[in-house]
Design a protein around this motif. Structure first.
Motif, PDB file in Angstrom:
ATOM      1  N   VAL A  21     -10.217  -1.031 118.767  1.00  0.00           N
ATOM      2  CA  VAL A  21     -10.374   0.143 120.233  1.00  0.00           C
ATOM      3  C   VAL A  21     -11.340   0.926 120.270  1.00  0.00           C
ATOM      4  N   ILE A  22     -11.365   2.028 118.769  1.00  0.00           N
ATOM      5  CA  ILE A  22     -11.257   3.123 118.443  1.00  0.00           C
ATOM      6  C   ILE A  22     -13.540   3.141 118.463  1.00  0.00           C
ATOM      7  N   MET A  51     -12.501 -14.235 123.588  1.00  0.00           N
ATOM      8  CA  MET A  51     -11.917 -14.133 125.076  1.00  0.00           C
ATOM      9  C   MET A  51     -12.037 -15.972 124.686  1.00  0.00           C
ATOM     10  N   ARG A  52     -12.557 -16.754 124.358  1.00  0.00           N
ATOM     11  CA  ARG A  52     -12.661 -18.058 124.022  1.00  0.00           C
ATOM     12  C   ARG A  52     -11.113 -18.852 124.228  1.00  0.00           C
ATOM     13  N   MET A  53     -11.176 -17.471 122.683  1.00  0.00           N
ATOM     14  CA  MET A  53      -9.912 -18.259 121.884  1.00  0.00           C
ATOM     15  C   MET A  53      -8.324 -17.813 122.307  1.00  0.00           C
ATOM     16  N   LEU A  54      -8.635 -16.587 123.449  1.00  0.00           N
ATOM     17  CA  LEU A  54      -7.321 -16.608 124.158  1.00  0.00           C
ATOM     18  C   LEU A  54      -7.174 -17.325 125.305  1.00  0.00           C
ATOM     19  N   LYS A  55      -7.804 -17.966 126.105  1.00  0.00           N
ATOM     20  CA  LYS A  55      -7.847 -19.122 127.057  1.00  0.00           C
ATOM     21  C   LYS A  55      -7.778 -19.866 126.605  1.00  0.00           C
ATOM     22  N   MET A  56      -8.984 -20.321 125.246  1.00  0.00           N
ATOM     23  CA  MET A  56      -8.005 -21.833 124.510  1.00  0.00           C
ATOM     24  C   MET A  56      -6.675 -22.244 123.936  1.00  0.00           C
ATOM     25  N   ALA A  59      -4.499 -16.567 114.412  1.00  0.00           N
ATOM     26  CA  ALA A  59      -5.776 -16.210 115.531  1.00  0.00           C
ATOM     27  C   ALA A  59      -5.855 -15.068 115.640  1.00  0.00           C
ATOM     28  N   VAL A  60      -4.229 -14.423 115.212  1.00  0.00           N
ATOM     29  CA  VAL A  60      -4.017 -13.080 115.844  1.00  0.00           C
ATOM     30  C   VAL A  60      -5.248 -11.994 114.576  1.00  0.00           C
ATOM     31  N   TRP A  61      -5.379 -11.979 113.528  1.00  0.00           N
ATOM     32  CA  TRP A  61      -5.752 -11.600 112.914  1.00  0.00           C
ATOM     33  C   TRP A  61      -7.389 -11.790 113.236  1.00  0.00           C
ATOM     34  N   TYR A  62      -7.658 -11.696 113.484  1.00  0.00           N
ATOM     35  CA  TYR A  62      -9.565 -12.021 114.441  1.00  0.00           C
ATOM     36  C   TYR A  62      -9.363 -11.188 115.782  1.00  0.00           C
ATOM     37  N   PHE A  63      -8.463 -10.820 116.001  1.00  0.00           N
ATOM     38  CA  PHE A  63      -8.164 -10.171 116.948  1.00  0.00           C
ATOM     39  C   PHE A  63      -9.026  -8.635 116.970  1.00  0.00           C
ATOM     40  N   LEU A  74       4.570  -2.477 121.561  1.00  0.00           N
ATOM     41  CA  LEU A  74       3.034  -2.265 121.712  1.00  0.00           C
ATOM     42  C   LEU A  74       1.533  -2.994 121.284  1.00  0.00           C
ATOM     43  N   GLU A  75       2.244  -4.312 120.338  1.00  0.00           N
ATOM     44  CA  GLU A  75       0.577  -5.126 119.337  1.00  0.00           C
ATOM     45  C   GLU A  75       0.417  -6.110 120.922  1.00  0.00           C
ATOM     46  N   ALA A  76       1.131  -6.449 121.728  1.00  0.00           N
ATOM     47  CA  ALA A  76       0.948  -7.337 122.783  1.00  0.00           C
ATOM     48  C   ALA A  76       0.201  -6.407 124.080  1.00  0.00           C
ATOM     49  N   LEU A  77       1.387  -4.992 124.646  1.00  0.00           N
ATOM     50  CA  LEU A  77       0.198  -4.063 124.602  1.00  0.00           C
ATOM     51  C   LEU A  77      -1.577  -3.441 124.687  1.00  0.00           C
ATOM     52  N   LEU A  78      -1.261  -3.570 123.202  1.00  0.00           N
ATOM     53  CA  LEU A  78      -2.664  -3.338 122.908  1.00  0.00           C
ATOM     54  C   LEU A  78      -3.549  -3.763 122.955  1.00  0.00           C
ATOM     55  N   ILE A  79      -2.937  -5.240 122.533  1.00  0.00           N
ATOM     56  CA  ILE A  79      -4.164  -6.437 122.971  1.00  0.00           C
ATOM     57  C   ILE A  79      -4.790  -6.996 123.984  1.00  0.00           C
ATOM     58  N   ALA A  80      -3.329  -7.052 125.269  1.00  0.00           N
ATOM     59  CA  ALA A  80      -3.566  -7.158 126.406  1.00  0.00           C
ATOM     60  C   ALA A  80      -4.687  -6.019 127.123  1.00  0.00           C
ATOM     61  N   LEU A  81      -4.669  -4.942 126.309  1.00  0.00           N
ATOM     62  CA  LEU A  81      -5.567  -3.496 126.782  1.00  0.00           C
ATOM     63  C   LEU A  81      -7.204  -3.870 126.466  1.00  0.00           C
TER      64      LEU A  81
END
Length: 345
Positions: free
Chosen positions: A27-28, A58-63, A266-270, A334-341
């Protein structure tokens, strides 16, 4: 011995918080990279190519949303006891209603105190001719039309939305004498002769004289509510069917396990995708300083409301109900909240 201790500590920390740390750094890095690249005056095509890894994220998340929701709900509810599921559902609905009421109260108080609309220059939707959504139609769309979609396949990529389209009528002086409230009057070119103008009246709220017409519309977002209701219903019925529903329950369990394995990879691509996602959004801004001036108070209102609700109210409620320290629970989120942010999801 010290090196072994440091190595052991680092391995434990990385195993528990490695992805969270990478996400924070991403993010930074995305913010810094976006503002640095704004000085290079990239073309629109170059910005599009640069944002491609973020678009891929984003496409990966929506998939993954649709198979994750359906498989987890069906398999989870099918293996639960019906009595325990009913009790859990009642507790969940009660908790959701009370926390929503608290969030609404906090939002109203902050709007009254801060007045975020003073810094925003926006067109009046009634004067711009854009579709208008009334509160009653929004509630009906939520509790009926989206909870029970007419087409389940369509619900995977569209939501139903009722729009109110203003109907422009010629204004007559006799209307002033009829006692009907008028919102505002303006002039528009005459259809027959562009050099002439005609007076037009437009009401703010729907009225019996058909100043507005209801038009069914759609919103290009997944109807998650309808899919959740359908999946939960199927899962509960599969649990009550016993042995006859076992084959489909096994299919849902296998599908859920496969989807979770895809998610774990997939989360390691985030972290990589988040850098380009945030930097690409910053590059798309025409003037960040002007946006900050217009939306500054609005952003302060939203962030203040989220902090009050998420840092004060919800942890206090958790402490009162469970008599446990909320900090370990929040640390796990925190991990889920940060990814959502980072993904605005």
């Amino acid at each position: 011995a010290r090196l072994a201790t440091i190595r052991s500590w680092f391995e434990n920390y990385w195993r528990r918080n490695g992805l969270l740390t990478l996400s924070i750094l991403s993010v930074i890095a995305g913010c810094l990279l976006g503002f640095i690249l704004r000085t290079t005056q990239l073309s629109a095509l170059e910005k599009q190519y640069f944002s491609f890894p973020g678009e891929l994220l984003m496409r990966m998340l929506k998939m993954l949303i649709l198979p994750l929701i359906t498989s987890s709900l069906m398999s989870g509810l099918a293996t639960m006891d019906s009595k325990a599921c009913g009790k859990m559902g009642l507790i969940t609905i009660t908790y959701y209603l009370w926390t929503t009421f608290m969030a609404v109260a906090v939002g109203i108080m902050l709007v009254i105190i801060i007045h975020p609309g003073l810094a925003v220059q926006k067109d009046n939707s009634h004067r711009s001719g854009k579709p208008i959504l009334s509160s009653a139609d929004a509630l009906l769309d939520l509790i009926s039309r989206n909870m029970f979609p007419s087409n389940l396949i369509e619900a995977s990529f569209q939501q139903y939305r009722t729009n109110l389209i203003p109907v422009v009528k010629p204004f007559k002086e006799s209307q002033r004498l009829s006692g009907k409230p008028l919102s505002f009057v303006y002039v528009v070119p005459d259809d027959g002769d562009p050099e002439l103008v005609q007076h037009v009246v437009l009401a703010i709220t729907p009225s019996p004289d058909m100043m507005y017409k209801t038009v069914p519309g759609t919103n290009n977002e997944m109807n998650v509510l309808g899919i959740v209701i359908f999946s939960a219903t199927i899962g509960l019925l599969l649990g009550k069917m016993g042995e006859r529903g076992t084959p489909l329950v096994n299919v849902c369990l296998c599908l859920n396990e496969a989807v979770m394995r895809i998610v774990s990879v997939a989360v390691w691509y985030f972290p990589f995708g988040i850098v380009f996602l945030i930097a690409g959004k910053i590059l798309e801004m025409e003037d960040p300083s002007m946006i900050g001036k217009k939306l500054g108070l609005y952003a302060v209102t939203v962030v203040s409301g989220l902090l009050i609700h998420g840092v004060i109210l919800l942890p206090s409620l958790y402490l009162i109900i469970t008599r446990k320290n909320p900090i370990p629970y929040i640390r796990g989120l925190l991990e889920a909240l940060l990814i959502a942010l980072a993904t605005s999801s």
